[in-house]
Write an enzyme that holds these catalytic residues in place. Structure first.
Site, PDB file in Angstrom:
ATOM      1  N   ALA A 256     -62.479  15.105   8.913  1.00 26.94           N
ATOM      2  CA  ALA A 256     -63.029  14.133   9.716  1.00 26.94           C
ATOM      3  C   ALA A 256     -62.823  12.705   8.977  1.00 26.94           C
ATOM      4  CB  ALA A 256     -64.506  14.362   9.723  1.00 26.94           C
ATOM      5  N   HIS A 257     -63.219  11.567   9.607  1.00 31.44           N
ATOM      6  CA  HIS A 257     -63.310  10.211   9.375  1.00 31.44           C
ATOM      7  C   HIS A 257     -63.641  10.052   7.798  1.00 31.44           C
ATOM      8  CE1 HIS A 257     -67.283   9.120  11.409  1.00 31.44           C
ATOM      9  NE2 HIS A 257     -67.426   9.684  10.363  1.00 31.44           N
ATOM     10  N   ASN A 258     -62.941   9.212   6.990  1.00 32.46           N
ATOM     11  CA  ASN A 258     -63.223   8.613   5.964  1.00 32.46           C
ATOM     12  C   ASN A 258     -63.137   9.784   4.740  1.00 32.46           C
ATOM     13  OD1 ASN A 258     -63.985   6.069   7.222  1.00 32.46           O
ATOM     14  ND2 ASN A 258     -65.956   6.866   7.193  1.00 32.46           N
TER      15      ASN A 258
END
Length: 352
Positions: A256-258
């Site tokens: 997922a993001h980050n």
């Protein structure tokens, strides 16, 4: 119809060459000219085949080996049948893999799917893209405006490299893969169907339901990373999603993001890593691991397959279970549950 030979050996190697290349000790120097042209599992073997035997559970295979040569630890060497060249190595599987890469280089590194070289006339390459000499771009691939691709990289059929993306040298982007908003290093392998750099899953509650939070970060993939088929790596929301140098990611993994993944990690298939997780160097995740968001997994930790993580994992520890906890504690709980189940069964049997 004849059986196709998908992987032919680059050439034959002798047992003496294998010993020199892998740092093994050939027990009988008189067998240095034994010819090796195939790899096989120890329980099958075959003419001209190299096999390996490792671990005490597999030592029983030694007396019945049918092979040209075997890689094994020193304590197994005397159990090999006559006529099999014995190569002693402290890490037989590692040595076996090295020989495999030499025998079958096209199996170790993906290559073009067609016989085309250079840029196919059936690919679309934007005139503002920078494509170094030696790049292969196959039919149906799309290279967007301002993209940059380093020499020796292969872009397979129907892959898409988006605007301003950068891909280093000697890499591979598999058929049907898509890359957006990404900076990718050298010798990176991205298998078919992978999705790199699409929106992260970012929403905030609104009067009319979930409202999208713009995802304006990037994906940064460092050198020597491998990403499996149909794996997804979301771009960051405001900071970058980062995959560290040398990390290997299996098929069907969600990142997922980050998320920030360290160097030389191994992540097995069907694992899911939620947003803003930080994974240290040399972490190993078994298949189907799930990580809640904003966790920190310490360097060198080992996460057991099918485990669910809702708390941080200290460096170097082995955790498993659902919810995950230190493996020793998880095993004690399982043992206690089994004991309680047996006690109840015996009690119910006595009352019957």
């Amino acid at each position: 119809m004849t059986d196709p030979v998908f992987f032919a050996p680059s050439r034959r190697y002798t047992a003496g060459e294998v010993a020199n290349l892998t740092g093994s000790v050939l027990v009988d120097s008189g067998q240095s000219n034994v010819s090796i042209a195939a790899l096989a599992p120890a329980n099958e073997g075959g003419e001209n085949a190299l096999v390996f035997v490792d671990g005490r559970r597999n030592s029983a295979l030694m007396p019945s080996l049918r092979a040209a040569a075997v890689l094994c630890p020193a304590e197994f060497a005397s159990k090999a049948p006559a006529g099999v060249a014995v190569l002693v190595h402290p890490r037989p599987q590692q040595a076996f893999a090295l020989v495999g890469r030499l025998l079958f280089p096209t199996a170790a590194t993906p290559g073009p799917m067609t016989s085309e070289t250079g840029v196919s006339p059936h690919a679309h390459v934007d005139p503002t893209a920078h494509v170094e000499a030696g790049v292969i771009i196959e039919a149906g691939a799309v290279i967007g405006p301002g993209a940059s691709i380093g020499g020796g990289t292969v872009i397979a059929p129907n892959a898409v490299v988006g605007q301003s993306c950068q891909i280093g040298r000697d890499g591979y982007v598999g058929p049907g893969a898509s890359i957006q908003y990404a900076l990718i290093g050298n010798r990176v392998i991205i298998h078919g169907g992978a999705r790199i750099g699409q929106d992260g899953f970012g929403f905030v509650g609104g009067a009319k339901g979930p409202e999208r939070v713009p995802q304006v970060g990037r994906v940064v993939i460092q050198d020597d990373v491998e990403i499996g088929s149909n794996t997804t790596v979301d771009r960051g929301a405001m900071s970058d999603t980062i995959i560290g140098q040398g990390t290997k990611i299996d098929n069907l993994v969600q990142i997922a993001h980050n998320v920030r993944i360290g160097r030389n990690c191994i992540i097995a298939g069907l694992s899911g890593i939620s947003g803003s997780v930080v994974v240290g160097d040399n972490v190993t995740m078994g298949g189907g691991v799930g990580l809640a968001d904003h966790l920190t997994i310490g360097a060198g930790a080992k996460l057991a397959a099918r485990s669910g993580f809702m708390s941080n994992v200290p460096a170097g520890e082995i955790w498993g279970g659902y919810p995950a906890q230190p493996m020793a504690e998880a095993m004690r709980e399982i043992a206690m549950l089994r004991k309680l189940a047996r006690t109840r069964k015996q009690s119910e049997g006595g009352n019957g």
